[in-house]
Enzyme design. Sequence first.
Site, PDB file in Angstrom:
ATOM      1  N   LYS A  38       0.758  -1.229  -0.052  1.00  0.00           N
ATOM      2  CA  LYS A  38       0.042  -0.019   0.049  1.00  0.00           C
ATOM      3  C   LYS A  38       0.936   1.279   0.021  1.00  0.00           C
ATOM      4  O   LYS A  38       1.781   1.357   0.805  1.00  0.00           O
ATOM      5  CB  LYS A  38      -0.968  -0.173   1.132  1.00  0.00           C
ATOM      6  CG  LYS A  38      -1.726   1.157   1.229  1.00  0.00           C
ATOM      7  CD  LYS A  38      -2.707   0.953   2.179  1.00  0.00           C
ATOM      8  CE  LYS A  38      -3.789   2.266   2.079  1.00  0.00           C
ATOM      9  NZ  LYS A  38      -4.935   2.279   3.091  1.00  0.00           N
ATOM     10  N   ASP A 132     -12.928   2.269   9.896  1.00  0.00           N
ATOM     11  CA  ASP A 132     -13.358   2.046   8.492  1.00  0.00           C
ATOM     12  C   ASP A 132     -13.621   0.619   7.895  1.00  0.00           C
ATOM     13  O   ASP A 132     -13.421  -0.038   7.205  1.00  0.00           O
ATOM     14  CB  ASP A 132     -12.116   2.518   7.530  1.00  0.00           C
ATOM     15  CG  ASP A 132     -12.391   2.883   6.017  1.00  0.00           C
ATOM     16  OD1 ASP A 132     -13.778   3.083   5.865  1.00  0.00           O
ATOM     17  OD2 ASP A 132     -11.829   2.806   5.002  1.00  0.00           O
TER      18      ASP A 132
END
Length: 488
Positions: A38, A132
């Site tokens: 990422k 999230d």
Amino acid sequence: MDGTPFGRYRLLGLLGKGGMGQVYRAFDTGTDRVVALKVLPPEFAHDPVYRERFRREAQAAARLTEPHVVPIHDYGEIDGRLFLDMRLVDGTDLGTRVAVTGGMNADEAVSHIAQIASALDAAHRAGLVHRDVKPSNVLVTAEGFAYLIDFGIAVADKDTGLTTTGAAIGTFAYMAPERLLHGDYDARADVYSLACVLYECLAGAKPFPGESVERQVAAHLSTPPPRPSIAARVSEAFDAVIARGMAKDPDQRYATAGALAAAARAALTGRTTTEPMAPPPEEDPRFAVTQVGPVTGPMAAAPRRMVFVWVMVVSMASVVALGVTFAVLTQQDSAHDSSQASPSSTAGPGVPPGPVTTGPADPPGATTTGPTTPPITTTAPPTPSAGTRMADFVREHYALLPGNTVAAWGRLTPRYQSYIGDFRTYRAFWDTVDSVTISDASADAATSTVTYRLTLRYPDGRVATEARRAELVANGDGFRIDSAELVS
């Protein structure tokens, strides 16, 4: 091995992207393995507050050993870009799965939720709130093993003084009410989000309908939790599970994600659980509590429970005395924006000078005095200057917000007003926003659309950036907004 060089990595292909960066399938030449890498947006690397928070969160997440948390191998910075090196999981995310199948059977849904609950409880014990939890952040292998991914915006218990950007737009569909109210929140916000995910797995749809951000926020604040037994062929026992998991007051929710999972398992067989209500954070010994950001403003001294009591009282008062409530709201808008244009005056070039027409769903009293607004017509062909005028109209519209919601509401067509719901829904959303900035406005006169980037700043320091596309219709010498949807 071929691939774009990135430090010691070779980027082999893009797996996904979002507001918090891109995830690549990459080959690590140092360890001779393929990983998920990422890479965060470059602007975050230049923010010292974000860098420090990233380091803390990466360290905390890397220490988690729970099997259902995707392991983090390494983290750091390469060429000014922050990165996370994670295990590459061969699986499908729940968001894609639900979109393709339209939901899943209750046994399978509960199995996935139970596994993710284990991951969340481990994170909460370590002092992390994920923030999230949503279907696209749950990966499921072909064997049915579920992983919770993306702690990119998780918050740690030592980070209460830090703020950051990057609140993902999609999370509004799963966001707990206390986060929207900008009060204190803790691990129970993740429990609320997990209940939203359970509902979507069962029903094949998000808990509250509509892609409008305004509608999502208002629904989380005031609409009762949905009943999966109505949307899907599941036992009514799941209605009680969702109702408690999505309780507006965090003190009324399950104390842990595991307790939610246990109740869902019991619903499969018709059993009941005796799990107590979640105690206040300081009284709950089972997980580390993170309190994020102080309550500010006139509610600063009120207990957390009173915030939700206040919300419900306001909602009930709106139903009983709708006309009086709207009159007060209108006076507040006028007082707050005495230097701005009122609904009965011209707020800028392209603003219809007539009254604010709200439609049947709006509270009475929303129509101001003034000449009759010309009827909406789309027959006039675009002029050479139409694109510039449309972009200016959109800029002027957001210049009214969040303070003068009455004037901004009058710039919407009745069709779009009906889509949002009513004026109270519209105002409820903008009351959560501290300020708004519009940039990169680009008009297409041929399609009567304006594409732009909207930056929303919240009182607790969060900043969210949305890409939106507004469709306009002609209204006399000006325009009105007929839609303003998110652009993926």
